[in-house]
Every structure is written in C-alpha cells, then in structure tokens.
Write a protein that holds these residues in place. Structure first.
Motif, mmCIF file in Angstrom:
data_model
loop_
_atom_site.group_PDB
_atom_site.id
_atom_site.type_symbol
_atom_site.label_atom_id
_atom_site.label_comp_id
_atom_site.label_asym_id
_atom_site.label_seq_id
_atom_site.Cartn_x
_atom_site.Cartn_y
_atom_site.Cartn_z
ATOM 1 N N ALA A 16 -78.254 -70.545 -11.987
ATOM 2 C CA ALA A 16 -76.771 -70.292 -11.542
ATOM 3 C C ALA A 16 -76.790 -69.027 -10.955
ATOM 4 N N ILE A 17 -77.031 -68.024 -11.952
ATOM 5 C CA ILE A 17 -76.884 -66.470 -11.457
ATOM 6 C C ILE A 17 -77.897 -66.265 -10.337
ATOM 7 N N GLY A 18 -78.884 -66.780 -9.942
ATOM 8 C CA GLY A 18 -79.814 -66.826 -8.936
ATOM 9 C C GLY A 18 -79.183 -67.263 -7.459
ATOM 10 N N SER A 19 -78.604 -68.715 -7.941
ATOM 11 C CA SER A 19 -78.024 -69.363 -6.828
ATOM 12 C C SER A 19 -76.798 -68.685 -6.237
ATOM 13 N N LEU A 20 -76.300 -67.737 -7.225
ATOM 14 C CA LEU A 20 -74.970 -67.071 -6.830
ATOM 15 C C LEU A 20 -75.266 -66.029 -5.971
ATOM 16 N N GLY A 21 -76.601 -65.136 -6.275
ATOM 17 C CA GLY A 21 -76.965 -64.001 -5.855
ATOM 18 C C GLY A 21 -77.474 -64.463 -4.131
ATOM 19 N N GLN A 22 -78.097 -65.845 -3.922
ATOM 20 C CA GLN A 22 -78.656 -66.101 -2.884
ATOM 21 C C GLN A 22 -77.240 -66.598 -1.890
ATOM 22 N N SER A 23 -76.336 -67.143 -2.510
ATOM 23 C CA SER A 23 -74.990 -67.299 -1.813
ATOM 24 C C SER A 23 -74.327 -66.156 -1.284
ATOM 25 N N LEU A 24 -74.408 -64.970 -2.090
ATOM 26 C CA LEU A 24 -73.810 -63.883 -1.671
ATOM 27 C C LEU A 24 -74.430 -63.375 -0.731
ATOM 28 N N LYS A 25 -75.775 -63.287 -0.516
ATOM 29 C CA LYS A 25 -76.935 -62.718 0.593
ATOM 30 C C LYS A 25 -76.639 -63.596 1.771
ATOM 31 N N LEU A 26 -76.417 -65.018 1.723
ATOM 32 C CA LEU A 26 -76.253 -65.769 2.900
ATOM 33 C C LEU A 26 -74.645 -65.456 3.649
ATOM 34 N N ALA A 27 -73.951 -65.052 2.657
ATOM 35 C CA ALA A 27 -72.404 -64.665 3.198
ATOM 36 C C ALA A 27 -72.470 -63.353 3.899
ATOM 37 N N ARG A 28 -73.192 -62.442 3.318
ATOM 38 C CA ARG A 28 -73.547 -61.198 3.647
ATOM 39 C C ARG A 28 -74.063 -61.096 5.163
ATOM 40 N N LYS A 29 -75.132 -62.146 5.253
ATOM 41 C CA LYS A 29 -75.624 -62.349 6.522
ATOM 42 C C LYS A 29 -75.055 -62.883 7.659
ATOM 43 N N ARG A 30 -74.195 -63.879 7.304
ATOM 44 C CA ARG A 30 -73.196 -64.588 8.200
ATOM 45 C C ARG A 30 -72.094 -63.567 8.790
ATOM 46 N N THR A 34 -75.527 -55.499 7.198
ATOM 47 C CA THR A 34 -76.847 -54.850 6.508
ATOM 48 C C THR A 34 -76.529 -54.925 5.019
ATOM 49 N N ILE A 35 -77.580 -54.860 4.209
ATOM 50 C CA ILE A 35 -77.364 -54.295 2.851
ATOM 51 C C ILE A 35 -76.644 -53.030 2.532
ATOM 52 N N ALA A 36 -77.013 -52.063 3.619
ATOM 53 C CA ALA A 36 -76.486 -50.602 3.498
ATOM 54 C C ALA A 36 -75.045 -50.809 3.968
ATOM 55 N N GLU A 37 -74.586 -51.551 4.631
ATOM 56 C CA GLU A 37 -73.329 -51.689 5.121
ATOM 57 C C GLU A 37 -72.311 -52.090 4.281
ATOM 58 N N LEU A 38 -73.003 -53.385 3.425
ATOM 59 C CA LEU A 38 -72.300 -53.892 2.252
ATOM 60 C C LEU A 38 -72.109 -53.040 1.151
ATOM 61 N N ALA A 39 -73.120 -52.342 0.743
ATOM 62 C CA ALA A 39 -73.215 -51.294 -0.037
ATOM 63 C C ALA A 39 -72.109 -50.179 0.078
ATOM 64 N N GLN A 40 -72.010 -49.606 1.114
ATOM 65 C CA GLN A 40 -71.149 -48.713 1.594
ATOM 66 C C GLN A 40 -69.563 -49.147 1.288
ATOM 67 N N LYS A 41 -69.255 -50.307 1.856
ATOM 68 C CA LYS A 41 -68.146 -50.942 1.781
ATOM 69 C C LYS A 41 -67.637 -51.098 0.244
ATOM 70 N N MET A 42 -68.501 -51.487 -0.570
ATOM 71 C CA MET A 42 -68.341 -51.753 -1.909
ATOM 72 C C MET A 42 -68.396 -50.368 -2.936
ATOM 73 N N LEU A 68 -67.702 -60.200 -4.062
ATOM 74 C CA LEU A 68 -66.901 -61.493 -3.651
ATOM 75 C C LEU A 68 -65.720 -61.066 -2.924
ATOM 76 N N TRP A 69 -65.095 -59.992 -3.364
ATOM 77 C CA TRP A 69 -63.810 -59.883 -2.673
ATOM 78 C C TRP A 69 -64.147 -59.040 -1.341
ATOM 79 N N MET A 70 -64.947 -58.303 -1.272
ATOM 80 C CA MET A 70 -65.377 -57.553 0.075
ATOM 81 C C MET A 70 -65.816 -58.422 1.356
ATOM 82 N N LEU A 71 -66.525 -59.591 0.904
ATOM 83 C CA LEU A 71 -66.793 -60.875 1.675
ATOM 84 C C LEU A 71 -65.931 -61.789 1.839
ATOM 85 N N GLY A 72 -64.643 -61.557 1.320
ATOM 86 C CA GLY A 72 -63.418 -62.395 1.699
ATOM 87 C C GLY A 72 -63.519 -63.471 0.953
#
Length: 111
Positions: A16-30, A34-42, A68-72
C-alpha cells in the motif's frame, strides 16, 4: 522499499505504501513537474521526494501530507484522516455486558 527504518509491516501495508508512492509520482508527472520542482514547492530536498515516490519508510508523515496538499489532493487527505476502526468497535462490543444492573448499595449523599 529499502530504508534505514526498522519497522515491522505486513507485506500488504508495504504494498500500500509503495502504491501510494507510485500514485504521487503519477500525479506529479501529470502536472509536468520535475522532482526538483515539487521538492522546491514542498520545501524539501529532491532525494526526499524520490524516497517518497519509492514508498520508503524513512519519509515523515508531514512530507506525505505536504505532497498531497501541494498536488491538490486535499480530498485524499480528508479520506486518509477519517477511518472506521471496525476491529476496535468489535472488541468494544464484545466487552459490553449482556445487561446493566443498578448498584446494590446506594450512596447516601444527604449531608
């Protein structure tokens, strides 16, 4: 899911934790971030976002909620915070007496 955290988790929880991580990755890519952009926003480092997306246990819950909040995904935050403790409710119900009796001895509160 490799991490330095020594915690027992059943395989279903790890999945479940791995799946949550993959979902967050997909949401970021959608969102074409970039990873750097999300990291900076967070306000975290890029390796922290990578660890979050990998489902590593070393990532704090505050980082998860921030992502989760940053990704809306506020609705997911609400759903995550409201749960029904069915097992706890069953345990409590099993401990309830069959009937309730009035006390044999009455207190005398007349002063």
């Amino acid at each position: 899911m490799k991490s330095g955290v020594k915690t027992f988790l059943p395989s279903s929880a790890k999945q479940a934790i791995g799946s949550l991580g993959q979902s967050l990755k997909l949401a970021r890519k959608r969102r074409a971030w970039t990873i750097a952009e999300l990291a900076q926003k967070m306000g975290v480092s890029a390796p922290t976002v990578i660890a979050l997306e990998k489902g590593e246990l070393s990532v704090g819950i505050g980082v998860l909620f921030s992502a989760l909040w940053m990704l809306g995904l506020e609705q997911e935050l609400k759903e995550l915070s409201i749960f029904q403790d069915i097992a706890g409710q069953e345990l409590l119900s099993a401990r309830l007496p069959q009937r309730v009796r009035s006390p044999k001895k009455r207190l005398n509160n007349d002063f």
